[in-house]
Scaffold this active site. Sequence first.
Site, mmCIF file in Angstrom:
data_model
loop_
_atom_site.group_PDB
_atom_site.id
_atom_site.type_symbol
_atom_site.label_atom_id
_atom_site.label_comp_id
_atom_site.label_asym_id
_atom_site.label_seq_id
_atom_site.Cartn_x
_atom_site.Cartn_y
_atom_site.Cartn_z
ATOM 1 N N TRP A 190 103.461 46.857 24.202
ATOM 2 C CA TRP A 190 104.459 46.971 25.696
ATOM 3 C C TRP A 190 104.304 45.870 26.282
ATOM 4 C CZ3 TRP A 190 103.888 52.315 24.031
ATOM 5 C CH2 TRP A 190 104.607 52.840 24.009
ATOM 6 N N TYR A 191 104.525 44.572 26.176
ATOM 7 C CA TYR A 191 104.217 43.127 26.985
ATOM 8 C C TYR A 191 105.022 43.132 27.780
ATOM 9 C CZ TYR A 191 100.792 42.046 23.055
ATOM 10 O OH TYR A 191 99.859 42.419 21.745
ATOM 11 N N PHE A 192 104.464 43.044 28.986
ATOM 12 C CA PHE A 192 105.350 42.570 30.710
ATOM 13 C C PHE A 192 104.866 41.699 31.282
ATOM 14 C CE2 PHE A 192 105.214 47.179 30.081
ATOM 15 C CZ PHE A 192 106.119 47.982 30.532
ATOM 16 N N THR A 246 108.893 41.666 27.452
ATOM 17 C CA THR A 246 108.788 40.759 26.780
ATOM 18 C C THR A 246 109.126 41.061 25.815
ATOM 19 O OG1 THR A 246 106.960 39.662 27.409
ATOM 20 C CG2 THR A 246 108.662 39.573 29.483
#
Length: 186
Positions: free
Chosen positions: A45-47, A107
């Site tokens: 999970w990219y933030f 994102t």
Amino acid sequence: MSDDHFCGKYEVELKYRLESKAHFLAALEQIPHEVMLEDNIESDWYFDTPDSALEAQQKSVCIRTMSPSGIKLWIVKGPEADRCEATNITDERSALSMLNTMGYEVTLQATKKRSIYFVGKFHITVDVLEGLGDFAEFAIMTDDESKLAGYKAELETLASRFGLTATALQTKSYKQMLLEGKKSEH
């Protein structure tokens, strides 16, 4: 096998697109190596902030879970290309919630199948990403910035033992490749 392979604030990493994963693994069998894990499913999970502040600073924040190994990581990369720090976490749900509470948004979510091997002081990951293909990453982590260029040369030599050359070298991160793929879909 040691977690020492993943200690340091700098990571020298060379990523190559594989024409044949089977040929790569056959070459690996011909040299001394240790298996850390094989065929784990990694979920990332990219933030970033709503205004993409991290991207603008060339930074990346990721929460990663690995199954069946059970490894869970909080990973920060950048702003320098070789800068990478990761720490083990025990509860990815809380980490995801904490990032949301601080105003960060997911994102990109990505999944890959990863195997990790140790060859001396280096680690090699073999990754399969749906829609992108098969890749091998040759890497080492260090706290000593003065060793980065030397390690890069050693990794290039190791990669050549697998028949990999600069023509197969990939300079974009998986995140960049996946985001570019999503943009071209629209």
